[in-house]
Design a protein around this motif. Structure first.
Motif, mmCIF file in Angstrom:
data_model
loop_
_atom_site.group_PDB
_atom_site.id
_atom_site.type_symbol
_atom_site.label_atom_id
_atom_site.label_comp_id
_atom_site.label_asym_id
_atom_site.label_seq_id
_atom_site.Cartn_x
_atom_site.Cartn_y
_atom_site.Cartn_z
ATOM 1 N N GLU A 1 21.745 -10.903 -58.097
ATOM 2 C CA GLU A 1 22.871 -11.790 -58.404
ATOM 3 C C GLU A 1 24.041 -10.936 -58.876
ATOM 4 O OE1 GLU A 1 22.239 -15.479 -60.463
ATOM 5 O OE2 GLU A 1 20.063 -15.322 -60.234
ATOM 6 N N LEU A 2 25.122 -10.945 -58.109
ATOM 7 C CA LEU A 2 26.320 -10.167 -58.418
ATOM 8 C C LEU A 2 27.174 -10.927 -59.427
ATOM 9 C CD1 LEU A 2 28.507 -8.001 -58.026
ATOM 10 C CD2 LEU A 2 29.159 -9.174 -55.907
ATOM 11 N N GLU A 3 27.419 -10.291 -60.583
ATOM 12 C CA GLU A 3 28.175 -10.930 -61.655
ATOM 13 C C GLU A 3 29.098 -9.917 -62.330
ATOM 14 O OE1 GLU A 3 25.857 -13.328 -64.277
ATOM 15 O OE2 GLU A 3 24.256 -13.671 -62.805
ATOM 16 N N ILE A 4 30.104 -10.440 -63.004
ATOM 17 C CA ILE A 4 30.933 -9.626 -63.889
ATOM 18 C C ILE A 4 30.636 -10.084 -65.309
ATOM 19 C CG2 ILE A 4 32.896 -11.202 -63.550
ATOM 20 C CD1 ILE A 4 34.742 -8.799 -64.067
ATOM 21 N N ALA A 5 30.539 -9.127 -66.226
ATOM 22 C CA ALA A 5 30.125 -9.438 -67.592
ATOM 23 C C ALA A 5 31.139 -8.914 -68.594
ATOM 24 C CB ALA A 5 28.748 -8.843 -67.886
ATOM 25 N N ALA A 6 31.340 -9.687 -69.649
ATOM 26 C CA ALA A 6 32.219 -9.298 -70.751
ATOM 27 C C ALA A 6 31.371 -8.832 -71.924
ATOM 28 C CB ALA A 6 33.097 -10.468 -71.178
ATOM 29 N N VAL A 7 31.817 -7.769 -72.570
ATOM 30 C CA VAL A 7 31.146 -7.231 -73.760
ATOM 31 C C VAL A 7 31.951 -7.637 -74.983
ATOM 32 C CG1 VAL A 7 30.346 -5.155 -74.928
ATOM 33 C CG2 VAL A 7 30.246 -5.297 -72.420
ATOM 34 N N ILE A 8 31.287 -8.307 -75.909
ATOM 35 C CA ILE A 8 31.955 -8.820 -77.107
ATOM 36 C C ILE A 8 31.972 -7.739 -78.183
ATOM 37 C CG2 ILE A 8 31.974 -10.655 -78.837
ATOM 38 C CD1 ILE A 8 32.483 -11.543 -75.921
ATOM 39 N N CYS A 9 33.143 -7.522 -78.787
ATOM 40 C CA CYS A 9 33.249 -6.470 -79.803
ATOM 41 C C CYS A 9 33.607 -7.013 -81.190
ATOM 42 C CB CYS A 9 34.284 -5.426 -79.382
ATOM 43 S SG CYS A 9 35.978 -6.036 -79.265
ATOM 44 N N ARG A 10 33.905 -8.307 -81.292
ATOM 45 C CA ARG A 10 34.209 -8.925 -82.588
ATOM 46 C C ARG A 10 33.544 -10.288 -82.667
ATOM 47 N NH1 ARG A 10 39.127 -6.793 -80.877
ATOM 48 N NH2 ARG A 10 39.947 -5.096 -82.197
ATOM 49 N N ASP A 11 33.080 -10.645 -83.859
ATOM 50 C CA ASP A 11 32.479 -11.954 -84.048
ATOM 51 C C ASP A 11 33.521 -13.047 -83.826
ATOM 52 O OD1 ASP A 11 30.318 -10.453 -84.808
ATOM 53 O OD2 ASP A 11 30.364 -11.053 -86.931
ATOM 54 N N ALA A 12 33.062 -14.172 -83.253
ATOM 55 C CA ALA A 12 33.953 -15.312 -83.032
ATOM 56 C C ALA A 12 33.214 -16.604 -83.363
ATOM 57 C CB ALA A 12 34.437 -15.340 -81.591
ATOM 58 N N ARG A 13 33.916 -17.509 -84.008
ATOM 59 C CA ARG A 13 33.369 -18.830 -84.300
ATOM 60 C C ARG A 13 34.511 -19.839 -84.255
ATOM 61 N NH1 ARG A 13 28.732 -21.012 -86.704
ATOM 62 N NH2 ARG A 13 29.077 -23.050 -87.694
ATOM 63 N N ASN A 14 34.309 -20.920 -83.510
ATOM 64 C CA ASN A 14 35.351 -21.933 -83.343
ATOM 65 C C ASN A 14 36.674 -21.297 -82.918
ATOM 66 O OD1 ASN A 14 33.701 -24.160 -84.030
ATOM 67 N ND2 ASN A 14 33.996 -23.728 -86.216
ATOM 68 N N ALA A 15 36.591 -20.350 -82.007
ATOM 69 C CA ALA A 15 37.774 -19.597 -81.583
ATOM 70 C C ALA A 15 38.535 -20.350 -80.497
ATOM 71 C CB ALA A 15 37.365 -18.225 -81.061
ATOM 72 N N THR A 16 39.848 -20.305 -80.575
ATOM 73 C CA THR A 16 40.668 -20.777 -79.466
ATOM 74 C C THR A 16 40.552 -19.758 -78.325
ATOM 75 O OG1 THR A 16 42.640 -19.574 -80.184
ATOM 76 C CG2 THR A 16 42.296 -21.797 -81.107
ATOM 77 N N PRO A 17 40.940 -20.121 -77.102
ATOM 78 C CA PRO A 17 40.921 -19.126 -76.029
ATOM 79 C C PRO A 17 41.754 -17.890 -76.368
ATOM 80 C CG PRO A 17 41.099 -21.313 -75.086
ATOM 81 C CD PRO A 17 41.224 -21.482 -76.582
ATOM 82 N N GLU A 18 42.866 -18.082 -77.066
ATOM 83 C CA GLU A 18 43.702 -16.945 -77.449
ATOM 84 C C GLU A 18 42.977 -16.046 -78.438
ATOM 85 O OE1 GLU A 18 45.847 -20.074 -75.628
ATOM 86 O OE2 GLU A 18 44.679 -20.157 -77.500
ATOM 87 N N GLU A 19 42.298 -16.648 -79.405
ATOM 88 C CA GLU A 19 41.525 -15.865 -80.368
ATOM 89 C C GLU A 19 40.311 -15.214 -79.693
ATOM 90 O OE1 GLU A 19 42.479 -18.621 -84.320
ATOM 91 O OE2 GLU A 19 40.773 -19.079 -83.002
ATOM 92 N N ALA A 20 39.718 -15.927 -78.744
ATOM 93 C CA ALA A 20 38.557 -15.402 -78.040
ATOM 94 C C ALA A 20 38.915 -14.165 -77.226
ATOM 95 C CB ALA A 20 37.975 -16.482 -77.127
ATOM 96 N N HIS A 21 40.137 -14.114 -76.714
ATOM 97 C CA HIS A 21 40.561 -12.961 -75.919
ATOM 98 C C HIS A 21 40.430 -11.666 -76.715
ATOM 99 C CE1 HIS A 21 42.710 -10.731 -72.841
ATOM 100 N NE2 HIS A 21 43.511 -10.246 -73.772
ATOM 101 N N ALA A 22 40.745 -11.721 -78.003
ATOM 102 C CA ALA A 22 40.681 -10.524 -78.844
ATOM 103 C C ALA A 22 39.244 -10.095 -79.129
ATOM 104 C CB ALA A 22 41.413 -10.784 -80.155
ATOM 105 N N ALA A 23 38.279 -10.984 -78.865
ATOM 106 C CA ALA A 23 36.878 -10.650 -79.113
ATOM 107 C C ALA A 23 36.243 -9.933 -77.935
ATOM 108 C CB ALA A 23 36.085 -11.917 -79.428
ATOM 109 N N ILE A 24 36.917 -9.892 -76.789
ATOM 110 C CA ILE A 24 36.375 -9.258 -75.594
ATOM 111 C C ILE A 24 36.785 -7.791 -75.590
ATOM 112 C CG2 ILE A 24 36.363 -9.222 -73.078
ATOM 113 C CD1 ILE A 24 37.005 -12.232 -73.163
ATOM 114 N N GLY A 25 35.803 -6.914 -75.690
ATOM 115 C CA GLY A 25 36.097 -5.487 -75.738
ATOM 116 C C GLY A 25 36.267 -4.862 -74.374
ATOM 117 N N GLY A 26 35.555 -5.374 -73.377
ATOM 118 C CA GLY A 26 35.642 -4.794 -72.047
ATOM 119 C C GLY A 26 34.711 -5.491 -71.081
ATOM 120 N N TYR A 27 34.601 -4.930 -69.883
ATOM 121 C CA TYR A 27 33.856 -5.569 -68.801
ATOM 122 C C TYR A 27 32.974 -4.548 -68.091
ATOM 123 C CZ TYR A 27 37.397 -9.153 -69.520
ATOM 124 O OH TYR A 27 38.219 -10.115 -70.093
ATOM 125 N N CYS A 28 31.887 -5.043 -67.495
ATOM 126 C CA CYS A 28 31.005 -4.204 -66.699
ATOM 127 C C CYS A 28 30.443 -5.024 -65.548
ATOM 128 C CB CYS A 28 29.885 -3.608 -67.553
ATOM 129 S SG CYS A 28 28.840 -4.816 -68.366
#
Length: 333
Positions: free
Chosen positions: A143-170
């Motif tokens: 199964e071919l997928e793209i994955a995001a690696v989370i680098c900061r904790d998030a709870r009840n995050a808006t999409p804008e706040e969630a963006h800052a929690a994504i450290g990178g992709y693989c």
């Protein structure tokens, strides 16, 4: 910036270092990159979460040291995740899978909110590792997928706040034993043994700021995705065809709950990114299930390529015993 976890070929299997990847793959798919180690003790997740200025300074320092060639290293999973969530975000893939089960297409509930299954974090494998075929399946799939690696904790995050929690992709390959998975899911649970034997992530993590410029007008990361088996292209799609952006996925997962640093959140299979989707559309096992010796190669533009060979199964274990049946007595009214 590309960040890898590795050990040298001369080190024991337990060794692990973090390095900066410089260079690129040549036009003939040959490798021409080097890994420049960061200081011992560097943590990849902490590096993703660092202030960009500090991260660049550390990368500059690493780049001054001699690099290690691909032949000198073993690429490890860039992250041993604290948790893994696999979403179902590509509408065309859902359509093909549903048709294979006799349904007319995506169920109405799919459009309401992104759903996911939790995966086995201990099953992650490196971008070039061999994958033993499970002894209990006759329908091994990729199964071919793209994955995001989370680098900061998030709870009840808006999409804008969630963006800052994504450290990178693989790149991610969610290996699947389709015959086992199908049987398990008739019980409205799972998948369990159909999925828990291997999930490939790699070859490294590309920092979010490196690919942000490839977002479309709606904020969706739009990168080309391809999968080949034994050098023959089997499927291709674009990450921009996801039904929800990664920012929206992280935000939704964090509603009333935690998304923690060190997690991996995956897109789910892209259109034509698995054999089972083709089986569903055609009603036949064409292309055939994976066999020992097959090489599965997945590439996501701007991120990298993982390449894994299917090998013979590990020593078989005892088959599971069927459930003990309980005697039932009918009670009269």
């Amino acid at each position: 910036m590309r960040l890898a976890a590795f050990r040298s070929t001369a080190e024991d299997a337990g060794a692990r270092h973090v390095g900066l990847v410089l260079g690129d793959a040549g036009p003939d798919r040959s490798t021409a990159w080097w890994i420049h180690p960061f200081a011992e003790g560097t943590d990849l997740i902490e590096l993703l979460a660092a202030d960009p200025v500090d991260r660049e300074r550390l990368a500059d320092e690493a780049a001054q040291a001699d690099g290690l060639a691909p032949t000198d290293v073993v690429l490890l999973p860039p992250v041993y995740p604290v948790a893994m969530r696999d979403f179902l975000t590509f509408e065309a893939h859902v359509d093909g899978m549903e048709r294979g089960m006799g349904n007319p297409g995506p169920p109405a509930a799919w459009y309401d909110a992104p759903v996911w299954s939790f995966m086995a974090p201990h099953a992650v494998t490196g971008g070039n590792d061999d994958i033993p075929i499970p002894p209990y399946t006759e329908r091994l799939d990729f199964e071919l997928e793209i994955a995001a690696v989370i680098c900061r904790d998030a709870r009840n995050a808006t999409p804008e706040e969630a963006h800052a929690a994504i450290g990178g992709y693989c790149v991610m390959n969610d290996w699947s034993a389709r015959d086992v998975q199908g049987k398990e899911m008739t019980l409205k649970l799972g998948p369990s043994k159909g999925k828990d034997f291997a999930t490939t992530v790699g070859p490294w993590v590309v920092t979010a700021d490196e690919v942000d410029r490839f977002r479309d007008a709606d904020g969706f990361l739009d990168l080309a995705m391809t999968v080949r088996v034994n050098g023959v292209e089997i499927g291709a799609d674009r990450s921009g065809n996801m039904g929800w952006s990664f920012d929206q996925l992280v935000s939704h997962a964090s509603r009333g709950s935690w998304v923690k640093a060190g997690e991996i959140l995956a897109s789910g299979t892209c259109a034509s990114g698995s054999l089972a989707e083709s089986w569903g559309r055609t009603g036949s096992l064409n292309p055939p299930p994976l066999q020992v010796g097959d090489v599965v190669e997945m590439t996501i533009d701007r991120i990298g390529t993982i390449r894994n060979r299917v090998v013979a199964s590990q020593p078989a274990v005892a088959a599971v015993a069927p459930a003990r049946r309980q005697l039932r007595t009918e009670q009269s009214a």
